[in-house]
Design a protein around this motif. Sequence first.
Motif, short mmCIF file in Angstrom:
data_model
loop_
_atom_site.label_atom_id
_atom_site.label_comp_id
_atom_site.label_asym_id
_atom_site.label_seq_id
_atom_site.Cartn_x
_atom_site.Cartn_y
_atom_site.Cartn_z
N LYS A 37 -50.08 10.16 -11.08
CA LYS A 37 -51.20 9.96 -10.17
C LYS A 37 -51.15 10.96 -9.01
O LYS A 37 -52.18 11.52 -8.61
N ALA A 38 -49.95 11.22 -8.51
CA ALA A 38 -49.79 12.20 -7.44
C ALA A 38 -50.11 13.60 -7.95
O ALA A 38 -50.79 14.39 -7.28
N ALA B 94 -51.73 13.07 7.37
CA ALA B 94 -52.86 13.15 6.45
C ALA B 94 -52.39 13.64 5.07
O ALA B 94 -51.39 14.36 4.94
N SER B 95 -53.11 13.24 4.04
CA SER B 95 -52.77 13.65 2.68
C SER B 95 -52.72 15.17 2.56
O SER B 95 -53.60 15.87 3.07
N ASN B 96 -51.70 15.67 1.89
CA ASN B 96 -51.58 17.12 1.71
C ASN B 96 -50.80 17.43 0.44
O ASN B 96 -50.05 16.58 -0.07
N ALA B 97 -50.97 18.64 -0.06
CA ALA B 97 -50.36 19.03 -1.33
C ALA B 97 -48.84 19.15 -1.24
O ALA B 97 -48.13 18.84 -2.20
N ASN B 98 -48.33 19.60 -0.09
CA ASN B 98 -46.89 19.74 0.06
C ASN B 98 -46.19 18.41 -0.14
O ASN B 98 -45.28 18.26 -0.96
N SER B 99 -46.60 17.41 0.65
CA SER B 99 -45.97 16.10 0.59
C SER B 99 -46.21 15.43 -0.76
O SER B 99 -45.30 14.83 -1.34
N THR B 100 -47.44 15.52 -1.26
CA THR B 100 -47.77 14.87 -2.53
C THR B 100 -47.04 15.53 -3.69
O THR B 100 -46.55 14.85 -4.61
N GLY B 101 -46.93 16.86 -3.65
CA GLY B 101 -46.22 17.56 -4.71
C GLY B 101 -44.74 17.23 -4.72
O GLY B 101 -44.15 17.00 -5.79
N LYS C 85 -50.81 6.47 -1.53
CA LYS C 85 -52.17 6.05 -1.24
C LYS C 85 -52.90 5.75 -2.55
O LYS C 85 -52.50 6.19 -3.63
N ASP C 86 -53.98 5.01 -2.44
CA ASP C 86 -54.71 4.57 -3.63
C ASP C 86 -55.20 5.74 -4.48
O ASP C 86 -55.31 5.62 -5.70
N ASN C 87 -55.48 6.88 -3.84
CA ASN C 87 -55.97 8.04 -4.60
C ASN C 87 -54.83 8.88 -5.18
O ASN C 87 -55.06 9.93 -5.77
N GLY C 88 -53.59 8.44 -5.00
CA GLY C 88 -52.44 9.14 -5.57
C GLY C 88 -51.71 10.05 -4.60
O GLY C 88 -50.61 10.52 -4.88
N SER C 89 -52.31 10.30 -3.44
CA SER C 89 -51.75 11.27 -2.50
C SER C 89 -50.72 10.67 -1.56
O SER C 89 -50.54 9.46 -1.49
N PHE C 90 -50.07 11.56 -0.82
CA PHE C 90 -49.10 11.18 0.22
C PHE C 90 -49.35 12.03 1.46
O PHE C 90 -49.73 13.21 1.35
N GLY C 91 -49.11 11.44 2.61
CA GLY C 91 -48.98 12.21 3.83
C GLY C 91 -47.51 12.51 4.03
O GLY C 91 -46.65 12.05 3.27
N GLY C 92 -47.19 13.29 5.07
CA GLY C 92 -45.80 13.66 5.30
C GLY C 92 -45.16 12.80 6.37
O GLY C 92 -45.17 11.57 6.29
N GLY C 93 -44.63 13.45 7.41
CA GLY C 93 -44.01 12.74 8.52
C GLY C 93 -45.02 12.53 9.64
O GLY C 93 -46.23 12.68 9.44
#
Length: 358
Positions: free
Chosen positions: A292-293, A268-275, A255-263
Amino acid sequence: MSRLSRSSALVAVSALLLTLVPGAAQAAPDDRAGTWLTHQLTDGLVHNDQYSFDDYGLTADVAFALLATGGQASHVADIRKSLATHVDSWTTGVDFGSDDVYAGSVAKAVVLAEATGGDPRSFGGVDLVQRLGKRVSTDAPTVGRIQDRSATDYANTIGQAFAARGLAVAGSGKADEAIRFLLKQQCAGGWFRLNFAGKAKADQSCDAGKRATTSAPDTDVTALAVINLRPVPHKSAAVKAAIKDAVAWLKHHQKDNGSFGGGPATEASNANSTGLAAWALGGSGACGAASKAAAWVKKLQVGDVASGKPLHGQRGAIAYDRTAYDAAAQDGITTETQDQWRRATSQAAPGLGYLTCG
């Protein structure tokens, strides 16, 4: 303790030892997260206070995170010793009076032994490589697929990724088949799916499942596949291509803010998936995306908190998302939310090492 609680087949509960290879970006450790994680251990195990059981799978995740963040060798040794003592409780149904064997848990235990300096062929007196090898199918069309020995088979691609890496590092004759089946779980778009096709399906590939709407993209599984495949020795052209395609998919879906969602269940963006994504990307040399993540995750890490505040004493912990952080800022990390914080921190901590990737 439930069957699912002890299985490493659960999505988003897995992480692996950070293993650098020539050309990969060097990670700078985040020892604050590691220090917080050591405080979650009781006699070398993570104990779930809400439901009163020792969580062996999460304990292994903590060990992998501590190895990645560095400086906690004695705690890692304690974890290895404790998990070896309880290896049958972790990987089989012995505590329930059954002869069940959980393939995903065995695979994770193999990697835990290898990563922490133990012997996977004699871990707590058990030959885990042999135990895992027996859970690798030799029957068409599922040759190479891991499978539980139980009434219900919970094995999935996360466990398959652990198995591929663990068997390859151990030099098992089952490694190539396990790797080939893992690669079948990657769709043409580059992502890996979570769940296998039914055993009777002639085509076990992700693309076949995609046509049947059973191969949804999954950030966590894709990142874990990359993290697992990178340490495989003597990588084939197919493995190298799979890693490249998975990394490209992760970069494209950030995502533009560096984050990721999971499955599908954790979009929704979360630390587990983004990490996990930061860990996979950074270790593969995709420094810009990894940094960025990591920066997004960093905003969810507890810093220095004044005495008397609910989060005082929790320095280094990482929240699952902003909602979880704000709730803890009001009420602290409670018995009910403790598990989520532990999982988020163990999965996200290695990714924070890529804040200054390059």
